[in-house]
Design a protein around this motif. Structure first.
Motif, PDB file in Angstrom:
ATOM      1  N   MET A 278       0.830  -1.210   0.000  1.00  0.00           N
ATOM      2  CA  MET A 278       0.000   0.000   0.000  1.00  0.00           C
ATOM      3  C   MET A 278       0.865   1.261   0.000  1.00  0.00           C
ATOM      4  O   MET A 278       0.633   2.184  -0.790  1.00  0.00           O
ATOM      5  N   TRP A 279       1.865   1.284   0.891  1.00  0.00           N
ATOM      6  CA  TRP A 279       2.709   2.475   0.956  1.00  0.00           C
ATOM      7  C   TRP A 279       3.586   2.587  -0.288  1.00  0.00           C
ATOM      8  O   TRP A 279       3.879   3.701  -0.746  1.00  0.00           O
ATOM      9  N   PHE A 315      -1.992  -0.571  -5.915  1.00  0.00           N
ATOM     10  CA  PHE A 315      -3.055  -0.184  -4.983  1.00  0.00           C
ATOM     11  C   PHE A 315      -4.133  -1.258  -4.952  1.00  0.00           C
ATOM     12  O   PHE A 315      -4.508  -1.777  -3.883  1.00  0.00           O
ATOM     13  N   GLY A 316      -4.634  -1.641  -6.115  1.00  0.00           N
ATOM     14  CA  GLY A 316      -5.688  -2.651  -6.155  1.00  0.00           C
ATOM     15  C   GLY A 316      -5.236  -3.990  -5.631  1.00  0.00           C
ATOM     16  O   GLY A 316      -5.969  -4.675  -4.903  1.00  0.00           O
ATOM     17  N   ILE A 317      -4.000  -4.395  -5.963  1.00  0.00           N
ATOM     18  CA  ILE A 317      -3.480  -5.678  -5.482  1.00  0.00           C
ATOM     19  C   ILE A 317      -3.341  -5.667  -3.963  1.00  0.00           C
ATOM     20  O   ILE A 317      -3.679  -6.651  -3.282  1.00  0.00           O
ATOM     21  N   SER A 318      -2.857  -4.565  -3.415  1.00  0.00           N
ATOM     22  CA  SER A 318      -2.591  -4.500  -1.976  1.00  0.00           C
ATOM     23  C   SER A 318      -3.862  -4.557  -1.133  1.00  0.00           C
ATOM     24  O   SER A 318      -3.803  -4.914   0.043  1.00  0.00           O
ATOM     25  N   LEU A 319      -5.014  -4.203  -1.713  1.00  0.00           N
ATOM     26  CA  LEU A 319      -6.260  -4.263  -0.951  1.00  0.00           C
ATOM     27  C   LEU A 319      -6.638  -5.696  -0.605  1.00  0.00           C
ATOM     28  O   LEU A 319      -7.283  -5.942   0.413  1.00  0.00           O
ATOM     29  N   GLY A 320      -6.259  -6.651  -1.447  1.00  0.00           N
ATOM     30  CA  GLY A 320      -6.512  -8.063  -1.170  1.00  0.00           C
ATOM     31  C   GLY A 320      -7.972  -8.454  -1.213  1.00  0.00           C
ATOM     32  O   GLY A 320      -8.355  -9.472  -0.627  1.00  0.00           O
ATOM     33  N   THR A 321      -8.787  -7.697  -1.918  1.00  0.00           N
ATOM     34  CA  THR A 321     -10.212  -8.003  -2.037  1.00  0.00           C
ATOM     35  C   THR A 321     -10.548  -8.281  -3.498  1.00  0.00           C
ATOM     36  O   THR A 321      -9.780  -7.939  -4.407  1.00  0.00           O
ATOM     37  N   THR A 322     -11.710  -8.880  -3.721  1.00  0.00           N
ATOM     38  CA  THR A 322     -12.130  -9.149  -5.100  1.00  0.00           C
ATOM     39  C   THR A 322     -12.290  -7.855  -5.885  1.00  0.00           C
ATOM     40  O   THR A 322     -11.864  -7.755  -7.043  1.00  0.00           O
ATOM     41  N   ALA A 323     -12.894  -6.850  -5.250  1.00  0.00           N
ATOM     42  CA  ALA A 323     -13.095  -5.568  -5.931  1.00  0.00           C
ATOM     43  C   ALA A 323     -11.765  -4.910  -6.267  1.00  0.00           C
ATOM     44  O   ALA A 323     -11.585  -4.346  -7.361  1.00  0.00           O
ATOM     45  N   GLY A 324     -10.816  -4.963  -5.330  1.00  0.00           N
ATOM     46  CA  GLY A 324      -9.506  -4.369  -5.574  1.00  0.00           C
ATOM     47  C   GLY A 324      -8.763  -5.063  -6.703  1.00  0.00           C
ATOM     48  O   GLY A 324      -8.198  -4.414  -7.586  1.00  0.00           O
ATOM     49  N   LEU A 325      -8.757  -6.389  -6.681  1.00  0.00           N
ATOM     50  CA  LEU A 325      -8.081  -7.138  -7.739  1.00  0.00           C
ATOM     51  C   LEU A 325      -8.751  -6.936  -9.096  1.00  0.00           C
ATOM     52  O   LEU A 325      -8.081  -6.815 -10.123  1.00  0.00           O
ATOM     53  N   ALA A 326     -10.089  -6.913  -9.106  1.00  0.00           N
ATOM     54  CA  ALA A 326     -10.808  -6.686 -10.362  1.00  0.00           C
ATOM     55  C   ALA A 326     -10.445  -5.325 -10.943  1.00  0.00           C
ATOM     56  O   ALA A 326     -10.208  -5.191 -12.159  1.00  0.00           O
ATOM     57  N   LEU A 398     -10.962   3.191  -6.585  1.00  0.00           N
ATOM     58  CA  LEU A 398     -11.301   4.076  -5.460  1.00  0.00           C
ATOM     59  C   LEU A 398     -12.460   3.504  -4.645  1.00  0.00           C
ATOM     60  O   LEU A 398     -12.452   3.557  -3.413  1.00  0.00           O
ATOM     61  N   GLN A 399     -13.467   2.952  -5.308  1.00  0.00           N
ATOM     62  CA  GLN A 399     -14.573   2.325  -4.586  1.00  0.00           C
ATOM     63  C   GLN A 399     -14.094   1.134  -3.771  1.00  0.00           C
ATOM     64  O   GLN A 399     -14.535   0.928  -2.630  1.00  0.00           O
ATOM     65  N   ALA A 400     -13.173   0.344  -4.334  1.00  0.00           N
ATOM     66  CA  ALA A 400     -12.631  -0.792  -3.588  1.00  0.00           C
ATOM     67  C   ALA A 400     -11.879  -0.320  -2.356  1.00  0.00           C
ATOM     68  O   ALA A 400     -11.965  -0.941  -1.279  1.00  0.00           O
ATOM     69  N   GLY A 401     -11.144   0.795  -2.477  1.00  0.00           N
ATOM     70  CA  GLY A 401     -10.442   1.340  -1.319  1.00  0.00           C
ATOM     71  C   GLY A 401     -11.386   1.824  -0.244  1.00  0.00           C
ATOM     72  O   GLY A 401     -11.163   1.603   0.947  1.00  0.00           O
ATOM     73  N   VAL A 402     -12.464   2.480  -0.650  1.00  0.00           N
ATOM     74  CA  VAL A 402     -13.457   2.956   0.322  1.00  0.00           C
ATOM     75  C   VAL A 402     -14.124   1.777   1.028  1.00  0.00           C
ATOM     76  O   VAL A 402     -14.405   1.824   2.227  1.00  0.00           O
ATOM     77  N   GLU A 403     -14.389   0.688   0.284  1.00  0.00           N
ATOM     78  CA  GLU A 403     -15.012  -0.491   0.888  1.00  0.00           C
ATOM     79  C   GLU A 403     -14.127  -1.113   1.967  1.00  0.00           C
ATOM     80  O   GLU A 403     -14.618  -1.599   2.980  1.00  0.00           O
ATOM     81  N   VAL A 404     -12.811  -1.107   1.747  1.00  0.00           N
ATOM     82  CA  VAL A 404     -11.900  -1.632   2.773  1.00  0.00           C
ATOM     83  C   VAL A 404     -11.982  -0.770   4.027  1.00  0.00           C
ATOM     84  O   VAL A 404     -12.034  -1.280   5.148  1.00  0.00           O
ATOM     85  N   GLY A 405     -11.974   0.551   3.851  1.00  0.00           N
ATOM     86  CA  GLY A 405     -12.256   1.452   4.946  1.00  0.00           C
ATOM     87  C   GLY A 405     -11.152   1.652   5.959  1.00  0.00           C
ATOM     88  O   GLY A 405     -11.365   2.310   6.980  1.00  0.00           O
ATOM     89  N   PRO A 408      -4.887   3.436   5.790  1.00  0.00           N
ATOM     90  CA  PRO A 408      -4.063   3.450   4.573  1.00  0.00           C
ATOM     91  C   PRO A 408      -4.887   3.416   3.290  1.00  0.00           C
ATOM     92  O   PRO A 408      -4.509   4.035   2.292  1.00  0.00           O
ATOM     93  N   ALA A 409      -6.017   2.711   3.304  1.00  0.00           N
ATOM     94  CA  ALA A 409      -6.857   2.649   2.104  1.00  0.00           C
ATOM     95  C   ALA A 409      -7.421   4.028   1.772  1.00  0.00           C
ATOM     96  O   ALA A 409      -7.445   4.436   0.597  1.00  0.00           O
ATOM     97  N   TYR A 410      -7.856   4.764   2.796  1.00  0.00           N
ATOM     98  CA  TYR A 410      -8.370   6.107   2.540  1.00  0.00           C
ATOM     99  C   TYR A 410      -7.264   7.040   2.036  1.00  0.00           C
ATOM    100  O   TYR A 410      -7.509   7.906   1.174  1.00  0.00           O
ATOM    101  N   VAL A 411      -6.056   6.875   2.571  1.00  0.00           N
ATOM    102  CA  VAL A 411      -4.929   7.687   2.088  1.00  0.00           C
ATOM    103  C   VAL A 411      -4.665   7.397   0.617  1.00  0.00           C
ATOM    104  O   VAL A 411      -4.421   8.302  -0.185  1.00  0.00           O
ATOM    105  N   LEU A 412      -4.738   6.108   0.241  1.00  0.00           N
ATOM    106  CA  LEU A 412      -4.532   5.736  -1.153  1.00  0.00           C
ATOM    107  C   LEU A 412      -5.643   6.267  -2.053  1.00  0.00           C
ATOM    108  O   LEU A 412      -5.394   6.656  -3.194  1.00  0.00           O
ATOM    109  N   VAL A 413      -6.860   6.265  -1.553  1.00  0.00           N
ATOM    110  CA  VAL A 413      -7.969   6.834  -2.331  1.00  0.00           C
ATOM    111  C   VAL A 413      -7.706   8.315  -2.613  1.00  0.00           C
ATOM    112  O   VAL A 413      -7.859   8.784  -3.751  1.00  0.00           O
TER     113      VAL A 413
END
Length: 557
Positions: A278-279, A315-326, A398-405, A408-413
């Motif tokens: 993420m960083w 950014f998307g990979i680091s979220l580790g979620t389906t939405a982030g990876l997609a 950005l939506q995937a980052g907000v979903e993680v909440g 660091p995710a908000y900073v990345l958004v």
């Protein structure tokens, strides 16, 4: 069916490269052969995508060796999508290169070397995407890197040799780290098969897992140009010929991103280094785009934006979620097409204006309106202007980052939004200076001013202590003379392929226009493409489809 088709994206280019060498004294046959081979690779890749999306993940054991002893090629939705996008842009770049060779007579770019090497590069990229074990992935990297060493130094000019040396040193360093990591992985688990490693790596002590995970990520982050391992890229890519720079920018770093996706989802799904990524994504986005804003050369601007937008994928990979990876997968496909197209446009700009330095350009919107359109469309797409595919990909991330909440995710958004705005500023500066503003002052005035400024020694000159400015003015005068000669030559000899406007060969312009149309088509098919990316992400996180494709429903040995 996958068992028959899967080896072809590697086998066909290698056979084509060997055949192209045999007919090296017949350039027209060589060009036709290369185009036919890449067209066949594209057709096979599209077929693999439909099969993988409809029937699920498949594999082939090359040579009939039992798994995991032999080479395994695995085709899932991610692999097939990457093959389709890669072969599409490779074919477009090859057509552009053929058109450029027809116009210039292949001066400075030996056609007998370029075509076989280009096909070997495509084979290496395909092998990396298909590889089902770490060592074959390493082989894929080395094949494409070996070819890239040749392509980046074509012509043998001093800037290309300097850029090539930097590229070679960095690439060899990352390869050594990767090879050392493979050795440690085999020593720890007794295998390099990725489906088998998906089970065995989880049985290792946490400290050992962290060491192996870190080494693989470092090697792949160098190849993907993730900050702080990205300084080599802006100094290497801009020196190569336009077609080479375009295919490098579009494909090579994305192979590194692909390897990071496999590492994070299949081999180390626990997310131990997600925060580090993420960083790294944050720094890559911001440092890269700030570097782009500070540049005045179009190729260097695009090189820095390339680094910056790698940050969106990480950014998307680091979220580790389906939405982030997609979102990351969609953005990879989008960015390959966009970045390749922009570098092809940069080649046309250099041909039209004699330079890619925005301070030496002007009035291109009036003198070459079609070229202005060809730059404007992918440039605003890169910046993420609605409703283009760049906006869709960034919005998904950005939506995937907000979903993680998380914090660091908000900073990345927030950094993603800032990066998008700064990207718009960077491409807008190119537009306003190179295309929109009137032509700069007359070359004769520049030459006279430079001669006067250079009249005195370094410690003196027209203004006391102004030696640096005198030398800079002299360099600018030399560049201006080069620009005058190049522009006059282009006007006098529009090229054997005919001219579209003001000396630009029609086929080069038509190929670039087709690539621009492809970037617009990504917006038209964004819904189905994002759906495919979402299904691919779900498979990656589940891991079971990949493992079962290799070993069946039984227990993994």
């Amino acid at each position: 069916m996958i068992g028959v088709l899967a080896p072809l994206p590697v086998l066909l280019p290698l056979l084509g490269a060997a055949s192209a060498l045999l007919v090296g004294r017949h350039p027209h046959i060589q060009r036709a052969l290369s185009l036919v081979v890449l067209s066949a690779v594209l057709a096979v890749s599209v077929a693999l995508l439909f099969i993988a999306d409809g029937d699920g993940t498949g594999m082939v054991a090359v040579g009939g060796w039992p798994v995991p002893l032999g080479i395994v090629l695995v085709v899932d939705r991610l692999t097939a999508l990457m093959l389709v996008v890669a072969s599409t842009v490779a074919l477009g770049v090859l057509v552009f290169a053929v058109a450029q060779g027809n116009a210039d007579g292949d001066e400075g770019t030996p056609v007998s070397i370029f075509h076989p090497t280009f096909l070997v590069l495509v084979a290496g990229v395909s092998n990396a995407f298909l590889a089902g074990d770490l060592f074959n992935l390493y082989v894929g990297f080395e094949i494409l890197l070996m070819a890239s060493y040749v392509l980046i130094t074509l012509g043998g000019t001093a800037p290309r040799i300097r850029g090539g040396i930097t590229y070679v040193v960095v690439s060899l360093t990352s390869s050594l780290i990767f090879l050392a990591a493979i050795g440690l992985v085999y020593a720890s688990t007794g295998t390099v098969n990725m489906a088998q490693l998906a089970v065995r790596l989880g049985e290792l002590p946490p400290g050992t897992q962290l060491l192996l995970h870190s080494m693989l990520l470092i090697a792949f982050c160098i190849k993907a140009a993730v900050f702080p391992l990205s300084a080599w890229l802006p100094d290497s890519y801009p020196t190569a010929p336009a077609p080479v720079t375009a295919v490098f920018a579009g494909l090579l770093t994305k192979v590194g991103v692909y390897a990071i996706i496999r590492t994070q989802t299949l081999l180390f799904p626990d997310g131990a280094l997600d925060d580090v990524l993420m960083w790294a994504a944050l720094a890559t986005m911001l440092i890269g785009i700030l570097g782009a804003v500070a540049q005045t050369d179009i190729r260097r601007i695009l090189s820095f934006t390339l680094v910056s937008h790698i940050g969106y994928m990480i950014f998307g990979i680091s979220l580790g979620t389906t939405a982030g990876l997609a979102g990351a997968i969609f953005y990879v496909a989008h960015h390959i097409a966009i970045q390749t197209t922009l570098f092809l446009v940069a080649g046309l700009i250099e041909r039209q204006g004699g330079s890619t330095a925005v301070d030496r350009l002007g009035g291109l919107a009036g003198s070459a309106p079609l070229l202005a359109v060809l730059f404007f469309v992918p440039a605003v797409n890169l910046a993420g202007i609605p409703p283009l595919s760049g906006f869709i990909g960034k919005l998904g991330l950005l939506q995937a980052g907000v979903e993680v909440g998380s914090g660091p995710a908000y900073v990345l958004v927030a950094s993603g939004v800032v990066t998008s705005l700064l990207t718009l500023i960077a491409v807008a500066r190119v537009w306003t200076r190179a295309f929109w503003r009137p032509v700069a002052q007359a070359p004769s005035d520049d030459t006279a001013a430079a001669a006067a400024a250079d009249a005195g020694p370094d410690t003196g000159g027209p203004v006391a202590g102004d030696g640096y400015r005198g030398r800079r003015a002299a360099r600018e005068a030399a560049w201006q003379r080069h620009t005058d000669v190049a522009t006059a030559a282009a006007t006098a000899d529009p090229g054997r392929g005919g001219s579209a406007e003001n000396g630009l060969p029609r086929l080069m312009v038509a190929t670039t226009a087709a690539m621009v149309a492809l970037t617009v088509a990504l917006t038209a098919i964004a819904g189905p493409l994002y759906g495919l990316a979402d299904r691919a992400a779900a498979d990656l996180l589940e891991r079971t489809p990949y493992i079962e494709a290799v070993f069946g429903d039984g227990e993994v040995p």
